[in-house]
Design an enzyme around this catalytic site. Sequence first.
Site, mmCIF file in Angstrom:
data_model
loop_
_atom_site.group_PDB
_atom_site.id
_atom_site.type_symbol
_atom_site.label_atom_id
_atom_site.label_comp_id
_atom_site.label_asym_id
_atom_site.label_seq_id
_atom_site.Cartn_x
_atom_site.Cartn_y
_atom_site.Cartn_z
ATOM 1 N N LYS A 1 0.846 -1.207 0.000
ATOM 2 C CA LYS A 1 0.000 0.000 0.000
ATOM 3 C C LYS A 1 0.885 1.262 0.000
ATOM 4 O O LYS A 1 0.647 2.214 -0.740
ATOM 5 C CB LYS A 1 -0.922 -0.016 1.227
ATOM 6 C CG LYS A 1 -1.631 1.287 1.518
ATOM 7 C CD LYS A 1 -2.632 1.651 0.447
ATOM 8 C CE LYS A 1 -3.013 3.098 0.515
ATOM 9 N NZ LYS A 1 -3.828 3.564 -0.588
ATOM 10 N N CYS B 1 -3.306 10.866 1.620
ATOM 11 C CA CYS B 1 -2.548 9.643 1.306
ATOM 12 C C CYS B 1 -1.123 9.929 0.828
ATOM 13 O O CYS B 1 -0.171 9.743 1.576
ATOM 14 C CB CYS B 1 -3.298 8.842 0.250
ATOM 15 S SG CYS B 1 -4.860 8.192 0.851
HETATM 16 N N1 LIG Z 1 -9.574 8.910 1.539
HETATM 17 C C1 LIG Z 1 -8.961 8.109 0.707
HETATM 18 O O1 LIG Z 1 -9.052 8.279 -0.499
HETATM 19 C C2 LIG Z 1 -8.143 6.917 1.198
HETATM 20 C C3 LIG Z 1 -7.618 6.038 0.231
HETATM 21 C C4 LIG Z 1 -6.899 4.932 0.680
HETATM 22 C C5 LIG Z 1 -6.679 4.746 2.030
HETATM 23 N N2 LIG Z 1 -7.192 5.634 2.938
HETATM 24 C C6 LIG Z 1 -6.945 5.361 4.361
HETATM 25 O O2 LIG Z 1 -8.163 4.988 4.975
HETATM 26 C C7 LIG Z 1 -8.189 5.455 6.331
HETATM 27 C C8 LIG Z 1 -9.434 6.285 6.545
HETATM 28 O O3 LIG Z 1 -9.369 7.417 5.702
HETATM 29 P P1 LIG Z 1 -10.625 8.337 5.393
HETATM 30 O O4 LIG Z 1 -10.212 9.233 4.291
HETATM 31 O O5 LIG Z 1 -11.847 7.513 5.227
HETATM 32 O O6 LIG Z 1 -10.707 9.147 6.778
HETATM 33 P P2 LIG Z 1 -11.871 10.134 7.266
HETATM 34 O O7 LIG Z 1 -11.246 11.096 8.197
HETATM 35 O O8 LIG Z 1 -12.674 10.611 6.112
HETATM 36 O O9 LIG Z 1 -12.835 9.168 8.102
HETATM 37 C C9 LIG Z 1 -12.478 8.547 9.275
HETATM 38 C C10 LIG Z 1 -13.694 8.514 10.186
HETATM 39 O O10 LIG Z 1 -13.353 7.739 11.335
HETATM 40 C C11 LIG Z 1 -13.997 8.321 12.465
HETATM 41 N N3 LIG Z 1 -13.346 7.819 13.683
HETATM 42 C C12 LIG Z 1 -12.153 8.185 14.209
HETATM 43 N N4 LIG Z 1 -11.887 7.459 15.318
HETATM 44 C C13 LIG Z 1 -12.931 6.607 15.482
HETATM 45 C C14 LIG Z 1 -13.252 5.603 16.436
HETATM 46 N N5 LIG Z 1 -12.423 5.301 17.446
HETATM 47 N N6 LIG Z 1 -14.417 4.946 16.314
HETATM 48 C C15 LIG Z 1 -15.276 5.238 15.293
HETATM 49 N N7 LIG Z 1 -15.029 6.180 14.357
HETATM 50 C C16 LIG Z 1 -13.878 6.841 14.448
HETATM 51 C C17 LIG Z 1 -13.872 9.813 12.217
HETATM 52 O O11 LIG Z 1 -14.834 10.532 12.976
HETATM 53 C C18 LIG Z 1 -14.107 9.885 10.707
HETATM 54 O O12 LIG Z 1 -15.471 10.140 10.380
HETATM 55 C C19 LIG Z 1 -6.880 6.233 6.538
HETATM 56 O O13 LIG Z 1 -5.916 5.393 7.095
HETATM 57 C C20 LIG Z 1 -6.476 6.586 5.115
HETATM 58 O O14 LIG Z 1 -5.089 6.770 5.002
HETATM 59 C C21 LIG Z 1 -7.919 6.702 2.545
#
Ligand SMILES: NC(=O)c1ccc[n+]([C@@H]2O[C@H](COP(=O)([O-])OP(=O)(O)OC[C@H]3O[C@@H](n4cnc5c(N)ncnc54)[C@H](O)[C@@H]3O)[C@@H](O)[C@H]2O)c1
Length: 407
Positions: A193, A247
């Site tokens: 990743k 990312c």
């Molecule tokens: N956004 C992308 O395009 C993308 C792509 C690949 C990987 N990722 C990875 O995926 C993961 C999530 O990214 P995202 O963009 O969805 O993040 P985001 O911030 O949009 O969403 C994360 C959510 O998790 C919630 N949260 C935090 N702690 C929590 C807990 N203890 N219990 C329940 N909910 C909780 C937050 O309130 C938030 O709504 C990250 O590690 C990111 O690097 C994201």
Amino acid sequence: MKICVIGLGYIGLPTASILAVRGYEVVGVDIDKKRLKEIKNLSFKTTEKDLLTLVSGAIKSGNLEVKDKPEEADVFIVCVPTPLKNKKCDLSYIKNAVESIKPLIKDKNLVIIESTVPPGTCEEIYKMINKDIYLAYCPERVLPGNILHELINNDRIIGGINKESAIKAKKIYESFVKGNIYLTDTKTAETVKLMENIYRDVNIALANEFAKIAEELNIDVWEAINLANKHPRVNILKPGPGVGGHCISIDPWFLVEKSKEAKLIKTAREINDEMPIYVANKIKKLAKKTVTIFGVTYKGNVDDTRESPAEKIIDELLKDNYDVRCYDRYARDFKYPLLNLEESVKDSELIVVLADHDEYKNFKEEDIKRIGKLMKRRVIYDTRNIINKDLWKNEDFKIYILGGKND
Ligand SMILES: NC(=O)c1ccc[n+]([C@@H]2O[C@H](COP(=O)([O-])OP(=O)(O)OC[C@H]3O[C@@H](n4cnc5c(N)ncnc54)[C@H](O)[C@@H]3O)[C@@H](O)[C@H]2O)c1
């Protein structure tokens, strides 16, 4: 089978919804009450095509419930943030999420981590849970702006803490993934990743370095890259005002923190991190007081402003007391106020295009006329090389392009 998805952000919400639509009983959990309310009311802002329809279908089917606390389930999928803190991965969200489900996890449950993490994290989580469970790492590789299509059509890598874990996780993803699913161990999957995003970061750093060299040599980097890419085995990405988002701009550090050998990766990160300063310095040469920013999201046609180069550039300009106005109809929220188009350009000395939103590509003659009339000076600096130069020139705008040739 019941699935509990922890974190309903960019990744968790579509994942939970698609699983619900495929017939699983899904509980989506988020600690952000505002987010939960917006999901329940279908009032969340998104630029993802068809996401509202998907979420609404999932809720109406009765298969998706959203809650502020996790529940017992057969499968737990963790999609919480992994931001950068002091150039290292901040695992506190993951740790809190795992702590919150630990009392609910029963033997033979499957725990899936989707968040991007440094290699070795899943092994730590396995020890932390310390039960007879299956655990898999299934990284997301979706393209923001096209998440739903890619969620279904991309190939996926699944790493298991053991073989059975990988096979069990594959069964879940097979319910909606049309791409191939490749199995490996957790540490390899975690590294894969990061390698994917690092590949892009290093390539962009190269393009950014080429852009600066092109300005020195007085050639047009966009033309040069285009011509170099005519080589059958060359694919140089585009330069820009800096790399942002959740990312590419942070994930490379997760490997740097784990290895002394990561020299090129670190240098590329530094080159890309310096771009906002480079752009801010150019802006300071082009305007004395009032600057308009077009596009504050980290890239075009998305609403995400996390790690956006715009924020760093504006911070830099504010240090020198610039009056900075921002215009972005796509952004979900931003550190600085967002104005309407007219307010943002009124009496401005310079427009700076920082995000390649379609709106700026498609401005018509009458839009540019209206903008020109409101401005103090007709100057535009395009860091993405997207504007229709002929139309802006026709309205007497002086045009500067990042990596472009000087007149
Ligand atoms: N956004 C992308 O395009 C993308 C792509 C690949 C990987 N990722 C990875 O995926 C993961 C999530 O990214 P995202 O963009 O969805 O993040 P985001 O911030 O949009 O969403 C994360 C959510 O998790 C919630 N949260 C935090 N702690 C929590 C807990 N203890 N219990 C329940 N909910 C909780 C937050 O309130 C938030 O709504 C990250 O590690 C990111 O690097 C994201």
